[in-house]
Scaffold this active site. Structure first.
Site, mmCIF file in Angstrom:
data_model
loop_
_atom_site.group_PDB
_atom_site.id
_atom_site.type_symbol
_atom_site.label_atom_id
_atom_site.label_comp_id
_atom_site.label_asym_id
_atom_site.label_seq_id
_atom_site.Cartn_x
_atom_site.Cartn_y
_atom_site.Cartn_z
ATOM 1 N N ASP A 112 -2.549 3.457 -4.213
ATOM 2 C CA ASP A 112 -3.537 2.375 -4.144
ATOM 3 C C ASP A 112 -4.973 2.879 -4.037
ATOM 4 O OD1 ASP A 112 -1.790 0.255 -4.376
ATOM 5 O OD2 ASP A 112 -1.465 0.073 -2.220
ATOM 6 N N ARG A 163 -1.996 3.319 3.368
ATOM 7 C CA ARG A 163 -3.319 3.541 2.786
ATOM 8 C C ARG A 163 -4.260 4.321 3.706
ATOM 9 N NH1 ARG A 163 -6.144 -1.073 -0.539
ATOM 10 N NH2 ARG A 163 -7.142 0.837 -1.276
ATOM 11 N N ARG A 197 -6.468 -8.790 7.442
ATOM 12 C CA ARG A 197 -6.662 -7.346 7.411
ATOM 13 C C ARG A 197 -7.728 -6.876 8.410
ATOM 14 N NH1 ARG A 197 -4.562 -4.886 2.780
ATOM 15 N NH2 ARG A 197 -2.626 -5.947 2.238
ATOM 16 N N HIS A 211 -7.794 -10.837 1.490
ATOM 17 C CA HIS A 211 -9.117 -10.205 1.568
ATOM 18 C C HIS A 211 -10.169 -11.204 1.094
ATOM 19 C CE1 HIS A 211 -7.883 -5.668 1.298
ATOM 20 N NE2 HIS A 211 -8.196 -5.994 2.530
ATOM 21 N N CYS A 267 -11.736 -5.061 -6.791
ATOM 22 C CA CYS A 267 -10.945 -4.123 -6.002
ATOM 23 C C CYS A 267 -11.123 -2.688 -6.499
ATOM 24 C CB CYS A 267 -9.466 -4.492 -6.053
ATOM 25 S SG CYS A 267 -9.029 -5.932 -5.069
#
Length: 264
Positions: free
Chosen positions: A57, A82, A128, A157, A257
């Site tokens: 990612d 991540r 998040r 997000h 992103c």
């Protein structure tokens, strides 16, 4: 930006990810390359970070830092898969001449949940980024922060529910686009108060990640399927540019992103 050379879906940390669904890494690279070339064609410089084979990612660079006036606030990822990305991006900034690089103490997924409007930092929370990260961002970056609560797990997000079309100036307010149903009732009232002329996205727009777009104030890069939102933007005088992000969307990612914006 970070090339998705090692892109795959090995785990599920958001509702878009399904490890049983096939992913075409070569197609992801081609789509990402076309996005990068669009930025360059429009006159923007693209800096690159080397992808790590164990971090599929890492292509989603927006989640790794927030940069305003040359000050870098790094990331602290909620998902352990991540977490190692944060230090790789921190090292990139230090080796590229950035003198103020601060790593957060609170969970903070950077431009995933922090959106600079030119005069305010809109800050998402709910899935998040910790609410405490908002005060930390204000202290580190020295800009006023407005907290917005997200309520739909598909739009976990802020950058998949809202984006800035034109930044504020000393005499004009910013113009934004957002999907109201992604926000709590209080956040919706606040957004209406701050941005009465916002572009209001539909569910059709949101479900193809149309809000995960990037604007330079005139050109707007958004997913190929976002035809409804593109028509709205065209009517407002913006120039839409489409990007095919079908493979990257399998991890819940789109143009924004993949793009960390370096300011100063």
């Amino acid at each position: 930006m970070c090339e998705p050379r090692h892109f795959r879906v090995d785990y599920a940390i958001n509702p878009w990810m399904d490890p049983t669904r096939p992913v075409d890494a070569a197609k992801a690279v081609a789509q990402w390359t076309a996005l990068k070339q669009t930025y360059e064609r429009l006159g923007h410089r693209v800096d690159l970070i080397t992808p790590h084979p164990a971090l599929p990612d890492m292509v989603f660079a927006a989640n790794a830092a927030t940069v305003i006036d040359g000050i870098v606030l790094g990331a602290r990822f909620r998902a352990p898969q991540r977490a190692p990305e944060a230090d790789l991006y921190r090292t990139w900034f230090l080796t590229h001449g950035y003198r103020t690089v601060v790593m957060p103490t609170h969970t903070n997924e950077a431009e995933g949940d922090f959106t600079w409007t030119g005069d305010l930092l809109l800050a998402g929370t709910g899935f998040r980024t910790d609410p405490g990260a908002h005060a930390e961002a204000q202290e580190v970056l020295g800009v006023p922060v407005v907290s917005l609560h997200l309520v739909d797990p598909r739009y976990y997000h802020l950058d998949v529910a809202l984006f800035v079309l034109t930044e504020a100036t000393p005499t004009t307010r910013a113009t934004i686009a957002y999907y109201p149903a992604a926000f709590s009732p209080g956040a919706r009232r606040l957004l209406r108060r701050l941005y009465p002329d916002a572009v209001i996205a539909t569910e059709e727009d949101a479900t193809c990640l149309a809000l995960n777009a990037v604007s330079d104030g005139h050109n707007v890069i958004l997913p190929t399927e976002a035809t409804h939102l593109a028509a709205e933007l065209l009517a407002r005088g913006y120039e839409p540019h489409f990007a095919d992000i079908s493979e990257l969307r399998k991890s819940g990612g789109g143009p924004k992103c993949c793009t960390m914006e370096l300011r100063g």
